[in-house]
Design a protein around this motif. Structure first.
Motif, PDB file in Angstrom:
ATOM      1  N   GLN A 407     100.341  59.422  -4.137  1.00 13.22           N
ATOM      2  CA  GLN A 407      99.788  59.254  -2.893  1.00 13.22           C
ATOM      3  C   GLN A 407      99.448  60.053  -1.951  1.00 13.22           C
ATOM      4  O   GLN A 407      98.375  60.360  -1.475  1.00 13.22           O
ATOM      5  CB  GLN A 407     100.269  57.853  -2.278  1.00 13.22           C
ATOM      6  N   GLN A 410      96.934  62.616  -3.167  1.00  6.08           N
ATOM      7  CA  GLN A 410      95.561  61.974  -3.288  1.00  6.08           C
ATOM      8  C   GLN A 410      94.861  62.242  -2.075  1.00  6.08           C
ATOM      9  O   GLN A 410      93.694  62.535  -1.682  1.00  6.08           O
ATOM     10  CB  GLN A 410      95.546  60.566  -3.930  1.00  6.08           C
ATOM     11  N   LYS A 411      95.750  61.826  -0.976  1.00  8.78           N
ATOM     12  CA  LYS A 411      95.251  62.008   0.332  1.00  8.78           C
ATOM     13  C   LYS A 411      94.886  63.311   0.684  1.00  8.78           C
ATOM     14  O   LYS A 411      93.702  63.811   1.302  1.00  8.78           O
ATOM     15  CB  LYS A 411      96.253  61.500   1.509  1.00  8.78           C
ATOM     16  N   LEU A 413      93.811  65.719  -1.297  1.00 10.45           N
ATOM     17  CA  LEU A 413      92.622  66.046  -2.100  1.00 10.45           C
ATOM     18  C   LEU A 413      91.405  65.632  -1.567  1.00 10.45           C
ATOM     19  O   LEU A 413      90.358  66.170  -1.360  1.00 10.45           O
ATOM     20  CB  LEU A 413      92.739  65.462  -3.587  1.00 10.45           C
ATOM     21  N   ASN A 414      91.726  64.285  -1.016  1.00 10.60           N
ATOM     22  CA  ASN A 414      90.434  63.682  -0.164  1.00 10.60           C
ATOM     23  C   ASN A 414      90.166  64.480   1.020  1.00 10.60           C
ATOM     24  O   ASN A 414      89.008  64.632   1.575  1.00 10.60           O
ATOM     25  CB  ASN A 414      90.737  62.240   0.238  1.00 10.60           C
ATOM     26  N   MET A 415      91.152  64.987   1.788  1.00 15.68           N
ATOM     27  CA  MET A 415      90.959  65.663   2.962  1.00 15.68           C
ATOM     28  C   MET A 415      89.927  67.009   2.902  1.00 15.68           C
ATOM     29  O   MET A 415      89.248  67.473   3.654  1.00 15.68           O
ATOM     30  CB  MET A 415      92.293  66.222   3.790  1.00 15.68           C
ATOM     31  N   ASP A 416      90.479  67.633   1.638  1.00 20.97           N
ATOM     32  CA  ASP A 416      89.583  68.904   1.241  1.00 20.97           C
ATOM     33  C   ASP A 416      88.289  68.513   0.941  1.00 20.97           C
ATOM     34  O   ASP A 416      87.373  69.483   1.393  1.00 20.97           O
ATOM     35  CB  ASP A 416      90.398  69.469  -0.060  1.00 20.97           C
ATOM     36  N   ALA A 417      88.010  67.362   0.379  1.00 17.50           N
ATOM     37  CA  ALA A 417      86.609  66.957   0.255  1.00 17.50           C
ATOM     38  C   ALA A 417      85.865  66.874   1.595  1.00 17.50           C
ATOM     39  O   ALA A 417      84.729  66.758   1.650  1.00 17.50           O
ATOM     40  CB  ALA A 417      86.580  65.852  -0.548  1.00 17.50           C
TER      41      ALA A 417
END
Length: 417
Positions: A407, A410-411, A413-417
């Motif tokens: 988890q 995943q967070k 990776l989402n912050m990089d997006a």
């Protein structure tokens, strides 16, 4: 660091799973006779130092690994049974059984005598030990033994015993008589049961008749000895003699010393003084006799005593050891290789099987052996369940750590997006 969490969690899953397998196997064999449980020992993998504001030497682990799997060597509870061939070793040692090719070691002493009079395990493996060597080729006991000396390790063999066995008769060679003849003139008889060399029980009878012509002081008797078959139809021998007593009734002399019992000479012992035949002025009572000799007997069965001796019992009440069960020992029991729940074989780590010796260098079993007893598994249910719960909780915690790390990844990776 999040990647490290994956590795640490996976390490925990793998090794706690191994621990659960070991404890589950222990619990599955809770009723296995002679079972030896195993424990797992864990150790930390390499640790990395990290700098924090709290300490200059904090570390983060890389997970755990199985360090060792050790045999639990505590004594299992002893349970009573109804067979003398059920044995339990109290202390160090192992029974040896053979499948015909190799020696296997076990604490499971649930043995029995099979239809061929072999000492075997429940599944037909032969128990190893030392045979007595006191049985002839025609299955006759050659001598009675209280104990069989344990041979060397390499000399142990399958304990096989004859289905029929005869205890040979021992002919009577001495008969001692005890009786008071009184001082009257009525004949007095004393009998004895004597065994001949063929194993027949015959009747030896002494009849005392007071001599009509007495020579004081003291008294004189004529004595006639006969040996007949028990039914009285066969007379084997007749001997006569004279017996003299002193004035006080003590035996002074006798000329009757022996008689033939169907080919075997029996010494007639009337004692000396007041120890045997007397002529005292007291009421005459039934006499008695003491004889040696043993009736022959046939095998009733085999049993095992606390000294690991295999005992043959005969119909004449006699017993003799005919073998001894071997108890093996190892320098390192932990090094034995498990074949199944209660059976092991030696390895390079265990060292070769040995016997303990006494101060004279004689091989001994080196442990207490209890008959009518079996050793239960040395794993307690409460202990096994507690260990299982601990390992299961640890497994769940490591599983959750992997989920949490995923988890967090995943967070990130989402912050990089």
């Amino acid at each position: 660091m999040m990647t490290q969490a994956f590795y640490t969690g996976i390490s925990g899953l793998k090794n706690n799973s191994a621990g659960i397998d070991v404890v589950s196997n222990n619990l599955a064999n809770i009723d296995t006779i002679g079972f030896r449980g195993y424990d797992l020992e864990f150790s930390s993998l390499f640790e990395s130092s990290i700098a924090t504001s709290f300490s200059d030497s904090d570390t983060i682990g890389k997970g755990v690994q199985v360090q060792a799997s050790g045999m639990v060597q505590s004594q299992g509870p002893l349970a009573l049974s109804d067979r003398s061939t059920d044995l339990a070793i109290e202390g160090d040692g192992w029974f040896g059984v053979s499948d015909g090719e190799k020696t296997i070691y076990t604490r499971d002493g649930a043995f029995s005598i099979d239809a061929n009079a072999d000492l075997v395990t429940a599944d037909g493996f032969h128990v190893l030990g030392t045979l007595s060597g006191n049985i002839s080729d025609d299955n006759v006991l050659t001598n009675q033994l209280d104990e069989v000396k344990l041979g060397d390790v390499g000399q142990q063999q399958q304990l096989r015993f004859p289905k029929t066995l005869t205890y040979p008769p021992e002919a009577t060679t001495n008969a001692k008589f005890l009786a008071n003849l009184g001082v009257g003139f009525d004949p007095v008889s004393v009998g004895a049961s004597v065994i001949d060399s063929q194993g027949n029980r015959n009747n030896l009878r002494l009849e005392f008749v007071k001599d009509p012509l007495q020579t004081p002081p003291g008294s004189q008797y004529n004595v006639t000895a006969t040996v007949k078959s028990l039914d009285g139809n066969i007379l084997y021998d007749t001997q006569t003699g004279k017996v003299e007593f002193d004035a006080a009734g003590a035996l002074r002399s006798s000329t009757l010393t022996s008689i033939d019992n169907n080919g075997t000479t029996v010494t007639i012992d009337m004692g000396t003084g007041y120890d045997g035949i007397t002529s005292v002025n007291t009421p005459v009572m039934s006499g008695s006799s003491i004889t040696d000799g043993i009736m022959g007997g046939d095998l009733e069965g085999y049993s095992i005593n606390k000294n690991a001796e295999v005992i043959a019992t005969f119909t004449n009440g006699k017993q003799s050891s005919v073998g001894k069960i071997a108890i093996y020992h190892f320098t390192n029991d932990q090094g034995l290789t498990r074949l199944n729940g209660s059976r092991f074989e030696e390895s390079a780590n265990s060292g070769q099987a040995t016997f303990f010796t006494d101060e004279n260098g004689q091989n001994i079993i080196g442990a207490q052996v209890r008959n009518f007893t079996l050793e239960s598994s040395n794993i307690e249910m409460s202990y096994g369940l507690t260990e299982l719960i601990i390992l299961q909780r640890a497994y769940d915690a490591n599983s959750k750590s992997i989920t949490t790390a995923d988890q967090m990844m995943q967070k990130a990776l989402n912050m990089d997006a």
